[in-house]
Design an enzyme around this catalytic site. Structure first.
Site, mmCIF file in Angstrom:
data_model
loop_
_atom_site.group_PDB
_atom_site.id
_atom_site.type_symbol
_atom_site.label_atom_id
_atom_site.label_comp_id
_atom_site.label_asym_id
_atom_site.label_seq_id
_atom_site.Cartn_x
_atom_site.Cartn_y
_atom_site.Cartn_z
ATOM 1 N N GLY A 1 0.804 -1.222 0.000
ATOM 2 C CA GLY A 1 0.000 0.000 0.000
ATOM 3 C C GLY A 1 0.835 1.268 0.000
ATOM 4 O O GLY A 1 1.858 1.334 0.655
ATOM 5 N N SER A 2 0.415 2.273 -0.718
ATOM 6 C CA SER A 2 1.222 3.463 -0.889
ATOM 7 C C SER A 2 0.424 4.555 -1.587
ATOM 8 O O SER A 2 -0.771 4.423 -1.785
ATOM 9 C CB SER A 2 2.462 3.105 -1.694
ATOM 10 O OG SER A 2 2.119 2.244 -2.753
#
Length: 170
Positions: free
Chosen positions: A139-140
């Site tokens: 996730g980012s």
């Protein structure tokens, strides 16, 4: 023991997938799969479009415009969730592209789980719109700064597809 190991291996292969894409049309296309988290006017006249990438999205990022990579700078930092306001201090890679619209800045931001950003290309590389330029693991977020006068065509909450979704409006 084999079942959990097989499930983990399958999950990792699925996460690191890199599908072929038919590149979309428009001056600026999305550099990331995800959801538009925010659209904010910036102090210098630019507009920031922030795209949140969940662990379920493809995490290969693409060039939003054709041009030359003028800088790729790694900046160490923290690892709070990328959708959080404090993520402004997270580890990141700042890209600058010399394009027909001038200098375009794109920032890959690591999230709480993503602890590694992998640039694929160095400074000085010429890219075509939609070329693969790097990967953020898990996730980012990817922030794209549009120059003054470029009207945004996406909305907060809209899903984007890297290399396909048009970000600007004529």
């Amino acid at each position: 023991m084999a079942v959990p190991a097989t499930a983990l291996a399958a999950g990792m292969l699925w996460f690191f997938r890199d599908p072929e894409r038919e590149i979309g049309s428009g001056r600026v296309i999305s550099p990331a799969d995800g959801v538009v988290q925010s659209i904010m006017p910036w102090k210098d006249g630019r507009t920031r479009v922030a795209i949140f990438m969940s662990p379920l999205n493809v995490h290969v990022n693409r060039a939003p415009l054709a041009g030359t990579v003028t800088s790729v700078e790694h900046i160490p930092g923290g690892f709070v969730p990328a959708f959080n306001k404090e993520s402004e201090n997270n580890e990141r890679v700042v890209w600058h592209f010399d394009t027909e619209l001038g200098d375009i800045e794109m920032i890959q931001i690591a999230g709480a789980v993503a602890r590694r950003i992998v640039p694929y290309i160095p400074r000085g590389t010429k890219v075509e719109q939609g070329d693969r330029i790097g990967l953020i693991r898990f996730g980012s977020r990817v922030d794209l700064y549009l120059p003054e006068g470029v009207e945004v065509a996406v909305e907060v909450g809209q899903k984007t597809v890297a290399g396909v979704t048009r970000i600007d409006r004529d």
